[in-house]
Design an enzyme around this catalytic site. Structure first.
Site, PDB file in Angstrom:
ATOM      1  N   PRO A   1      12.055   4.447 -75.304  1.00  0.00           N
ATOM      2  CG  PRO A   1      11.787   2.854 -76.962  1.00  0.00           C
ATOM      3  CD  PRO A   1      12.553   3.130 -75.717  1.00  0.00           C
ATOM      4  CG  ASN A   2       7.489   5.848 -78.523  1.00  0.00           C
ATOM      5  OD1 ASN A   2       7.676   6.763 -79.322  1.00  0.00           O
ATOM      6  ND2 ASN A   2       7.587   4.580 -78.860  1.00  0.00           N
TER       7      ASN A   2
ATOM      8  NE  ARG B   1       3.591   5.482 -75.707  1.00  0.00           N
ATOM      9  CZ  ARG B   1       4.412   4.582 -75.197  1.00  0.00           C
ATOM     10  NH1 ARG B   1       5.181   4.888 -74.168  1.00  0.00           N
ATOM     11  NH2 ARG B   1       4.440   3.375 -75.689  1.00  0.00           N
TER      12      ARG B   1
ATOM     13  CE1 TYR C   1       2.325   2.658 -71.110  1.00  0.00           C
ATOM     14  CE2 TYR C   1       1.573   3.673 -73.159  1.00  0.00           C
ATOM     15  CZ  TYR C   1       2.167   2.622 -72.494  1.00  0.00           C
ATOM     16  OH  TYR C   1       2.615   1.526 -73.195  1.00  0.00           O
TER      17      TYR C   1
ATOM     18  CG  ASN D   1       9.507   1.996 -68.558  1.00  0.00           C
ATOM     19  OD1 ASN D   1       9.510   1.099 -69.407  1.00  0.00           O
ATOM     20  ND2 ASN D   1       8.420   2.679 -68.248  1.00  0.00           N
TER      21      ASN D   1
ATOM     22  CB  ALA E   1       8.799  -0.714 -77.514  1.00  0.00           C
TER      23      ALA E   1
ATOM     24  CD  GLU F   1      11.524  -5.506 -66.781  1.00  0.00           C
ATOM     25  OE1 GLU F   1      12.097  -6.515 -66.307  1.00  0.00           O
ATOM     26  OE2 GLU F   1      10.742  -5.561 -67.743  1.00  0.00           O
TER      27      GLU F   1
ATOM     28  CG  HIS G   1       7.290  -2.376 -67.631  1.00  0.00           C
ATOM     29  ND1 HIS G   1       7.868  -1.921 -68.796  1.00  0.00           N
ATOM     30  CD2 HIS G   1       7.976  -3.471 -67.263  1.00  0.00           C
ATOM     31  CE1 HIS G   1       8.864  -2.727 -69.113  1.00  0.00           C
ATOM     32  NE2 HIS G   1       8.948  -3.671 -68.200  1.00  0.00           N
TER      33      HIS G   1
ATOM     34  NE  ARG H   1      -0.444  -2.297 -72.597  1.00  0.00           N
ATOM     35  CZ  ARG H   1       0.353  -1.338 -73.065  1.00  0.00           C
ATOM     36  NH1 ARG H   1       1.383  -0.932 -72.340  1.00  0.00           N
ATOM     37  NH2 ARG H   1       0.116  -0.769 -74.229  1.00  0.00           N
TER      38      ARG H   1
HETATM   39  C1  DQA Z   1       5.887   0.288 -70.976  1.00  0.00           C
HETATM   40  C2  DQA Z   1       5.247  -0.985 -71.537  1.00  0.00           C
HETATM   41  C3  DQA Z   1       5.830  -1.323 -72.902  1.00  0.00           C
HETATM   42  O1  DQA Z   1       5.224  -2.518 -73.421  1.00  0.00           O
HETATM   43  C4  DQA Z   1       5.565  -0.204 -73.884  1.00  0.00           C
HETATM   44  O2  DQA Z   1       6.189  -0.478 -75.120  1.00  0.00           O
HETATM   45  C5  DQA Z   1       5.979   1.125 -73.361  1.00  0.00           C
HETATM   46  C6  DQA Z   1       5.755   1.448 -71.958  1.00  0.00           C
HETATM   47  C7  DQA Z   1       5.233   0.746 -69.647  1.00  0.00           C
HETATM   48  O3  DQA Z   1       5.861   1.539 -68.965  1.00  0.00           O
HETATM   49  O4  DQA Z   1       4.123   0.331 -69.336  1.00  0.00           O
HETATM   50  O5  DQA Z   1       6.413   1.989 -74.117  1.00  0.00           O
HETATM   51  O6  DQA Z   1       7.247   0.031 -70.719  1.00  0.00           O
END
Ligand code: DQA
Length: 146
Positions: free
Chosen positions: A10-11, A18, A23, A74, A77, A98, A100, A107
């Protein structure tokens, strides 16, 4: 030919606008182009999916078992909340990596726990878009050894 599925949660469709301080300004479309270019160089096929919905991500993972040799994910959240995504990775039993963009350990404390980390081969966190490229290389190295 090895097949790799890349899943973004998501997002991540909003990358580019964003929280650019965290990011960066790169869009998901641009990251996907980089991943496809790297896949060409490594001689593998990639499919790339994004969803804002947990259930859809679970379905991406379970449907992947018919086509995919490895997963790069990835979960955004959902990393920190989703037992369903963790169980789906376990259920298909294929190697998963995984990724990120940000370093989740630098964080907020709620981001410092990943529910999927234990069911993945490894985690790449904090290298920005480069993390997907590193994950693709790692996945191919693992698959070659099998
Ligand atoms: C994320 C880190 C997560 O905590 C966050 O909710 C994201 C992006 C990252 O790629 O750094 O949406 O997965």
């Amino acid at each position: 030919m090895k097949h790799i599925l890349v899943i973004n949660g998501p997002n991540l469709d909003l990358l580019g606008t964003r929280e650019v301080n965290i990011y960066g300004e790169i869009t998901l479309a641009k990251i996907n182009e980089m991943v496809k270019q790297k896949a060409k160089e490594l001689g593998c096929q990639v499919r790339i999916k994004q969803s804002n919905s947990e259930g859809e991500i679970v379905s991406f993972i379970s449907e992947a078992r018919n086509w995919t040799d490895a997963l790069i994910i990835n979960p955004a959240a959902y990393t920190h909340t989703s037992i369903a995504i963790r169980d789906a990775i376990l259920a298909v039993g294929m190697p998963a990596i995984e990724v990120h963009l940000s370093n989740i350990y630098k964080r907020e404390s709620f981001r410092q726990k990943s529910l999927v980390a234990e069911v993945c081969l490894g985690q790449i966190t904090g290298f920005g878009p480069e993390g997907y490229i590193l994950a693709l290389e790692a996945a191919m190295n693992v698959l070659k050894k099998r």
